[in-house]
Write a protein that holds these residues in place. Structure first.
Motif, PDB file in Angstrom:
ATOM      1  N   GLY A 146     -11.322 -19.570   7.405  1.00 51.46           N
ATOM      2  CA  GLY A 146     -12.559 -18.840   7.175  1.00 51.46           C
ATOM      3  C   GLY A 146     -12.763 -17.744   8.201  1.00 51.46           C
ATOM      4  O   GLY A 146     -13.201 -16.644   7.871  1.00 51.46           O
ATOM      5  N   VAL A 147     -12.444 -18.054   9.470  1.00 57.51           N
ATOM      6  CA  VAL A 147     -12.564 -17.029  10.505  1.00 57.51           C
ATOM      7  C   VAL A 147     -11.571 -15.898  10.254  1.00 57.51           C
ATOM      8  O   VAL A 147     -11.907 -14.711  10.360  1.00 57.51           O
ATOM      9  CB  VAL A 147     -12.350 -17.623  11.914  1.00 57.51           C
ATOM     10  N   MET A 148     -10.326 -16.260   9.893  1.00 55.64           N
ATOM     11  CA  MET A 148      -9.328 -15.230   9.615  1.00 55.64           C
ATOM     12  C   MET A 148      -9.718 -14.413   8.391  1.00 55.64           C
ATOM     13  O   MET A 148      -9.482 -13.192   8.330  1.00 55.64           O
ATOM     14  CB  MET A 148      -7.949 -15.862   9.430  1.00 55.64           C
ATOM     15  N   ALA A 149     -10.339 -15.059   7.399  1.00 55.81           N
ATOM     16  CA  ALA A 149     -10.816 -14.311   6.228  1.00 55.81           C
ATOM     17  C   ALA A 149     -11.838 -13.271   6.652  1.00 55.81           C
ATOM     18  O   ALA A 149     -11.835 -12.137   6.151  1.00 55.81           O
ATOM     19  CB  ALA A 149     -11.423 -15.264   5.202  1.00 55.81           C
ATOM     20  N   GLY A 150     -12.713 -13.632   7.600  1.00 58.10           N
ATOM     21  CA  GLY A 150     -13.685 -12.668   8.099  1.00 58.10           C
ATOM     22  C   GLY A 150     -13.030 -11.513   8.825  1.00 58.10           C
ATOM     23  O   GLY A 150     -13.473 -10.358   8.714  1.00 58.10           O
ATOM     24  N   THR A 151     -11.958 -11.798   9.557  1.00 62.02           N
ATOM     25  CA  THR A 151     -11.222 -10.730  10.242  1.00 62.02           C
ATOM     26  C   THR A 151     -10.612  -9.765   9.246  1.00 62.02           C
ATOM     27  O   THR A 151     -10.685  -8.538   9.417  1.00 62.02           O
ATOM     28  CB  THR A 151     -10.130 -11.338  11.139  1.00 62.02           C
ATOM     29  N   LEU A 152     -10.016 -10.296   8.199  1.00 67.65           N
ATOM     30  CA  LEU A 152      -9.398  -9.442   7.178  1.00 67.65           C
ATOM     31  C   LEU A 152     -10.448  -8.634   6.435  1.00 67.65           C
ATOM     32  O   LEU A 152     -10.249  -7.453   6.132  1.00 67.65           O
ATOM     33  CB  LEU A 152      -8.577 -10.299   6.217  1.00 67.65           C
ATOM     34  N   LEU A 153     -11.577  -9.249   6.141  1.00 69.86           N
ATOM     35  CA  LEU A 153     -12.653  -8.523   5.465  1.00 69.86           C
ATOM     36  C   LEU A 153     -13.192  -7.414   6.361  1.00 69.86           C
ATOM     37  O   LEU A 153     -13.513  -6.324   5.885  1.00 69.86           O
ATOM     38  CB  LEU A 153     -13.769  -9.502   5.094  1.00 69.86           C
ATOM     39  N   ALA A 154     -13.256  -7.690   7.668  1.00 71.98           N
ATOM     40  CA  ALA A 154     -13.745  -6.693   8.612  1.00 71.98           C
ATOM     41  C   ALA A 154     -12.790  -5.513   8.739  1.00 71.98           C
ATOM     42  O   ALA A 154     -13.210  -4.349   8.688  1.00 71.98           O
ATOM     43  CB  ALA A 154     -13.962  -7.338   9.987  1.00 71.98           C
ATOM     44  N   CYS A 155     -11.510  -5.813   8.906  1.00 73.47           N
ATOM     45  CA  CYS A 155     -10.537  -4.766   9.241  1.00 73.47           C
ATOM     46  C   CYS A 155      -9.846  -4.146   8.032  1.00 73.47           C
ATOM     47  O   CYS A 155      -9.170  -3.112   8.175  1.00 73.47           O
ATOM     48  CB  CYS A 155      -9.484  -5.330  10.200  1.00 73.47           C
ATOM     49  N   TYR A 156     -10.007  -4.730   6.869  1.00 78.80           N
ATOM     50  CA  TYR A 156      -9.391  -4.189   5.651  1.00 78.80           C
ATOM     51  C   TYR A 156     -10.421  -4.152   4.524  1.00 78.80           C
ATOM     52  O   TYR A 156     -10.168  -4.626   3.412  1.00 78.80           O
ATOM     53  CB  TYR A 156      -8.193  -5.035   5.229  1.00 78.80           C
TER      54      TYR A 156
END
Length: 327
Positions: A146-156
């Protein structure tokens, strides 16, 4: 990623797709490799190459793998019914012995670097070989996923139309291993508003809003529920910058609707919606009494809370409301 590695990954995906046959009338797994990470792709029943479908990228949590996450969430069943592809990246044990995504490392918190770049590379690979509607690509996960999903949503945010953070935290909630332990127990020491701007910058200061669904248990003893609140606020701040390029409270951390519900014989929950500019930019579920789990998950798999609401259905219902603007 070198050109030779990318070519090898494409060749491997093609050969395995042909081997499995990806039948048009029955759901099928396709195995693949991109760089140093493997993945599994679910091709839904009725897939036809001439009809582009949405793509959901599903990130498992610690002590999980794609098969377990697919079983826990029943996401493939939903994909067959609603007609979308599901990509399950797999964290390698050599990268993390517990198979957690390494979201806390600086090398994995930027665009075009680390694990986020590998996952986006997988998305690009799938787009090359399957009919994907590029306007409807989504990202979701649980716990470290979930945290990594947030990173991907933020940066891509130019790749993903919307995202889901389950039992996770905001973008750059922690930047060290020791900081992660603090954030998971007590919440991030960083300002969600500051991280909201950081997320906007990571995607190149785009002129678009970034819709997010956050689901968290009120009794989560692994990831403090305050992390869910911070994630909602962070992405609303990202959208405040994204809608017109400035921080002017055109999008605020103020719910425009609050409701509640319950599962017959199961858990109750509250939900808050944040609608600005006619768009549902954030939805926040808090499931009462639930710990660190996937709500409504299959009890045969770890980290399931079958007494909770069906997170998979709520996730897809949220995703289907959002699409990227046409090029």
């Amino acid at each position: 990623m070198s050109r030779s590695v990318g070519a090898l990954a494409r060749m491997l995906l093609v050969s395995l797709a042909i081997f499995t046959g990806a039948p048009a009338e029955a759901g099928a797994w396709v195995q693949g490799l991109y760089g140093t990470r493997g993945f599994q792709l679910w091709v839904p029943e009725g897939y036809a190459p001439e009809t582009p479908l949405p793509l959901v990228v599903a990130l498992h949590g610690c002590f999980q793998n794609p098969d377990q996450f697919a079983g826990l969430t029943r996401l493939n069943v939903k994909a067959d019914a609603e007609k979308f592809l599901v990509l399950y990246p797999n964290q390698a044990t050599f990268a993390n012995p517990t198979q957690c995504w390494n979201f806390m490392l600086g090398s994995n918190q930027e665009r075009d670097a680390g694990e986020p770049a590998l996952i986006v590379g997988m998305v690009d690979l799938v787009k090359q070989h399957y009919a994907v509607d590029a306007r409807r690509v989504y990202i979701g996960g649980v716990s470290s996923g979930g945290v990594m999903a947030g990173t991907l949503l933020a940066c891509y945010s130019d790749v993903f139309a919307a995202g889901m953070i389950g039992a996770g935290a905001m973008y750059k909630a922690a930047t060290t291993v020791s900081g992660t332990a603090w954030a998971m127990e007590l919440g991030s020491i960083y300002s969600p508003d500051d991280r909201g701007r950081d997320a906007w910058v990571c995607s190149g200061r785009p002129r678009r809003t970034v819709p997010v669904l956050v689901m968290h248990g009120s009794a989560d003893s692994v990831v403090n529920p305050v992390n869910g609140e911070q994630a909602v606020r962070q992405f609303l701040q990202t959208s405040d910058y994204g809608d017109d390029g400035v921080n002017n409270d055109s999008v605020r951390y103020v719910a425009t609707w609050t409701g509640s519900g319950s599962v017959p014989g199961g858990r109750s929950y509250t939900v808050k919606d944040y609608v600005y500019g006619g768009e549902l930019l954030a939805r926040h579920f808090v499931i009462q009494g639930m710990g660190h789990a996937w709500p409504g998950g299959d009890s045969r798999y770890p980290f399931a809370d079958p007494s909770g609401p069906d997170a998979t259905t709520f996730m897809w219902d949220f995703f289907r409301q959002h699409a990227l603007d046409a090029p």
